[in-house]
Design an enzyme around this catalytic site. Structure first.
Site, PDB file in Angstrom:
ATOM      1  N   ARG A  23       1.203  -0.959   0.072  1.00 20.61           N
ATOM      2  CA  ARG A  23      -0.437  -0.005   0.203  1.00 20.61           C
ATOM      3  C   ARG A  23       1.098   1.427   0.521  1.00 20.61           C
ATOM      4  O   ARG A  23       0.184   2.361  -0.331  1.00 20.61           O
ATOM      5  CB  ARG A  23      -0.669   0.177   1.716  1.00 20.61           C
ATOM      6  CG  ARG A  23      -1.632   1.194   1.151  1.00 20.61           C
ATOM      7  CD  ARG A  23      -2.023   0.446   3.077  1.00 20.61           C
ATOM      8  NE  ARG A  23      -2.083  -0.322   3.845  1.00 20.61           N
ATOM      9  CZ  ARG A  23      -2.013  -1.247   4.092  1.00 20.61           C
ATOM     10  NH1 ARG A  23      -3.555  -1.089   4.503  1.00 20.61           N
ATOM     11  NH2 ARG A  23      -1.819  -1.615   5.279  1.00 20.61           N
ATOM     12  N   ARG A  36      -6.870   6.056  10.374  1.00 25.09           N
ATOM     13  CA  ARG A  36      -5.512   7.023  10.023  1.00 25.09           C
ATOM     14  C   ARG A  36      -5.969   8.260  11.011  1.00 25.09           C
ATOM     15  O   ARG A  36      -5.494   8.234  11.398  1.00 25.09           O
ATOM     16  CB  ARG A  36      -5.472   7.017   8.199  1.00 25.09           C
ATOM     17  CG  ARG A  36      -4.535   8.178   8.306  1.00 25.09           C
ATOM     18  CD  ARG A  36      -3.142   7.770   8.929  1.00 25.09           C
ATOM     19  NE  ARG A  36      -2.059   9.142   9.243  1.00 25.09           N
ATOM     20  CZ  ARG A  36      -1.877   9.419   7.471  1.00 25.09           C
ATOM     21  NH1 ARG A  36      -1.555   9.284   6.704  1.00 25.09           N
ATOM     22  NH2 ARG A  36      -1.440  10.547   7.526  1.00 25.09           N
TER      23      ARG A  36
HETATM   24  O1  1CP Z   1       7.956   2.267  -1.126  1.00 24.47           O
HETATM   25  C1  1CP Z   1       8.526   1.239  -0.971  1.00 24.47           C
HETATM   26  O2  1CP Z   1       9.852   2.127  -1.951  1.00 24.47           O
HETATM   27  C2  1CP Z   1       9.050   0.464   0.172  1.00 24.47           C
HETATM   28  C3  1CP Z   1      10.144   0.751   1.410  1.00 24.47           C
HETATM   29  C4  1CP Z   1       9.260   1.951   1.570  1.00 24.47           C
HETATM   30  C5  1CP Z   1       9.816   3.569   2.347  1.00 24.47           C
HETATM   31  C6  1CP Z   1      11.150   4.006   0.902  1.00 24.47           C
HETATM   32  C7  1CP Z   1       8.180   2.070   3.025  1.00 24.47           C
HETATM   33  C8  1CP Z   1       8.163   0.506   3.559  1.00 24.47           C
HETATM   34  N1  1CP Z   1       8.169   3.034   3.809  1.00 24.47           N
HETATM   35  C9  1CP Z   1       8.987   4.344   3.187  1.00 24.47           C
HETATM   36  C10 1CP Z   1       9.285   5.486   3.746  1.00 24.47           C
HETATM   37  C11 1CP Z   1       8.350   6.177   3.927  1.00 24.47           C
HETATM   38  N2  1CP Z   1       6.968   5.969   4.132  1.00 24.47           N
HETATM   39  C12 1CP Z   1       7.932   7.766   3.238  1.00 24.47           C
HETATM   40  C13 1CP Z   1       9.159   7.913   1.843  1.00 24.47           C
HETATM   41  C14 1CP Z   1       8.859   7.323   0.460  1.00 24.47           C
HETATM   42  C15 1CP Z   1       9.360   8.721  -0.095  1.00 24.47           C
HETATM   43  O3  1CP Z   1      11.001   9.258  -0.088  1.00 24.47           O
HETATM   44  O4  1CP Z   1       9.811   8.466  -1.681  1.00 24.47           O
HETATM   45  C16 1CP Z   1       6.241   7.911   2.918  1.00 24.47           C
HETATM   46  C17 1CP Z   1       5.772   8.809   2.633  1.00 24.47           C
HETATM   47  C18 1CP Z   1       5.803   6.726   4.254  1.00 24.47           C
HETATM   48  C19 1CP Z   1       4.893   6.903   4.605  1.00 24.47           C
HETATM   49  C20 1CP Z   1       4.037   5.835   4.586  1.00 24.47           C
HETATM   50  N3  1CP Z   1       4.031   4.676   4.951  1.00 24.47           N
HETATM   51  C21 1CP Z   1       2.461   5.535   3.921  1.00 24.47           C
HETATM   52  C22 1CP Z   1       1.270   6.482   3.619  1.00 24.47           C
HETATM   53  C23 1CP Z   1       1.124   7.335   4.808  1.00 24.47           C
HETATM   54  C24 1CP Z   1      -0.049   7.745   5.288  1.00 24.47           C
HETATM   55  O5  1CP Z   1      -1.117   6.779   5.704  1.00 24.47           O
HETATM   56  O6  1CP Z   1      -0.559   8.966   4.908  1.00 24.47           O
HETATM   57  C25 1CP Z   1       2.164   4.089   4.480  1.00 24.47           C
HETATM   58  C26 1CP Z   1       0.426   3.174   4.397  1.00 24.47           C
HETATM   59  C27 1CP Z   1       3.640   3.203   4.711  1.00 24.47           C
HETATM   60  C28 1CP Z   1       3.555   2.000   5.226  1.00 24.47           C
HETATM   61  C29 1CP Z   1       4.345   1.100   4.934  1.00 24.47           C
HETATM   62  N4  1CP Z   1       5.748   1.512   4.750  1.00 24.47           N
HETATM   63  C30 1CP Z   1       6.336   0.748   3.938  1.00 24.47           C
HETATM   64  C31 1CP Z   1       5.541  -1.019   4.166  1.00 24.47           C
HETATM   65  C32 1CP Z   1       6.761  -1.767   3.276  1.00 24.47           C
HETATM   66  C33 1CP Z   1       4.479  -0.540   4.805  1.00 24.47           C
HETATM   67  C34 1CP Z   1       3.137  -1.033   4.855  1.00 24.47           C
HETATM   68  C35 1CP Z   1       2.483  -2.306   4.287  1.00 24.47           C
HETATM   69  C36 1CP Z   1       1.451  -0.932   3.220  1.00 24.47           C
HETATM   70  O7  1CP Z   1       0.914  -0.744   4.242  1.00 24.47           O
HETATM   71  O8  1CP Z   1       1.558  -2.187   2.706  1.00 24.47           O
END
Ligand code: 1CP
Length: 343
Positions: A23, A36
């Site tokens: 996601r 959230r």
């Molecule tokens: O996307 C990828 O390449 C996977 C690796 C990764 C990275 C780079 C994860 C795994 N998190 C991040 C950093 C991160 N986290 C960013 C920055 C991206 C960038 O620098 O461009 C951001 C915006 C987040 C925030 C985040 N994490 C969200 C959105 C938050 C929201 O509700 O607004 C979410 C849903 C996550 C959860 C997450 N991060 C990563 C995983 C594997 C997961 C959980 C699994 C899932 O929900 O599917």
């Protein structure tokens, strides 16, 4: 009951090819946005096992994927090593105290000390396992040391990686010290995730493409392989998925003791199959934006099925789903993967 996703990771025959989606970039489920909003901010949600469990299960219950991915973030590691993480609305993650010197690194917690602070993640996993159906798998994950280090050194997401690349070429010893310290924490963190109950490990190297191909092994892949070796030595029944994003030039050099190679959407699946298909099960790799059109989705799923022949393959997007994808189209993707691959 056997988990078809885990069987597929080990290259066994399965009744159909399993599928799951990350996601990450996507807030496409209204049910996720509701939880959230209750949690206040993103980190609160990661820290709350009950709510994190609830949002982990949503894609399984709503769109019917074969594996759930733990709800957390790769950046909880540097946060618990002692860096000050904030998720700023509309901007993404930010560390106010990036690593500039060896003294900055030495102030951070390492190994067991940092890994044992992540109890909210292990508690979330235990709760999920109580509620997840026996035939579905739970994927635990971490960031590759290189991808984590980019945030720890730059302080935030970057387009140029100039601060960490300056370190790579002018002070590689310091970069290696950072990578080694993060690697130690990640090994123990993933071991504790396994002990809490995850069925599969995935290592995300989202910023792999920032490193020139001749340096990729030295600054990233070898640390990922070190983590995989550590976990394989102790937990051979837990499959490992390596997902370096954007490294077609490295495909000839991929090595290591793991089961699944995640193919991102910019790498043709046929090319990955030719180079790696004999050694690894391949995961991927629909361009996530195809989800805007059901026809474009079906076309790609059929093409992937014909390239892979339903063997040694896990259907997946070639990266995260986008926030404005209609839920109905996400369901269509999952149903199509199941339809085309049923034996
Ligand atoms: O996307 C990828 O390449 C996977 C690796 C990764 C990275 C780079 C994860 C795994 N998190 C991040 C950093 C991160 N986290 C960013 C920055 C991206 C960038 O620098 O461009 C951001 C915006 C987040 C925030 C985040 N994490 C969200 C959105 C938050 C929201 O509700 O607004 C979410 C849903 C996550 C959860 C997450 N991060 C990563 C995983 C594997 C997961 C959980 C699994 C899932 O929900 O599917």
């Amino acid at each position: 009951m056997s988990k078809i996703f885990v069987d597929a990771c080990f290259g066994k025959e399965t009744p159909y090819t399993p599928v799951w989606m990350m996601r990450q970039a996507g807030r496409y489920l209204p049910e996720y946005m509701e939880v959230r909003a209750q949690a206040g901010n993103f980190l609160n949600l990661c820290h709350d096992p009950k709510k994190a469990c609830e949002v982990t299960l949503q894609p399984v219950n709503i769109v019917g994927v074969d594996a759930a991915i733990l709800f957390s973030d790769i950046l909880v590691i540097p946060d618990e090593m002692g860096m000050d993480l904030e998720f700023i609305k509309g901007e993404g993650p930010k560390f106010n105290d990036p690593i500039k010197t060896e003294a900055d690194l030495n102030r951070l917690l390492g190994g067991e000390e940092a890994a044992s602070k992540l109890t909210y993640v292990y508690d979330t996993i235990k709760l999920i396992k109580e509620q997840l159906a026996d035939d579905k798998a739970l994927i635990g994950f971490c960031g590759a040391p290189w991808t984590l280090a980019t945030y720890m050194i730059e302080g935030e997401g970057t387009k140029t990686y100039n601060i960490c690349k300056k370190m790579m070429y002018s002070d590689p010893e310091l970069l290696h010290k950072i990578l080694a310290k993060v690697t130690e924490v990640v090994k123990l963190y993933m071991e504790k995730q396994i002990q809490a109950g995850i069925d599969v490990v995935q290592i995300f190297d989202s910023w792999a493409a920032a490193i020139e191909p001749s340096k990729y092994d030295e600054f990233s892949w070898k640390y990922m392989v070190e983590i995989a070796d550590y976990l394989k030595g102790k937990y051979p029944n837990i499959p490992i998925i390596m997902f370096p994003k954007g490294v077609p030039a490295f495909l000839d050099k991929v090595y290591g003791n793991f089961e699944v190679f995640g193919v991102d959407w910019s790498t043709p699946m046929g090319l990955a199959k030719e180079k790696l298909g004999d050694k690894y099960v391949l995961q991927g790799n629909m361009e996530p934006c195809r989800l805007y059109s059901k026809e474009a989705t079906t076309e790609c799923v059929e093409a992937l099925q014909s390239i892979m022949g339903g063997k040694r393959h896990i259907f997946n997007l070639g990266h995260g789903i986008l926030p404005d994808v209609p839920v109905e189209n996400a369901k269509h993707f999952i149903a199509e993967c199941h339809r085309v691959s049923k034996k």
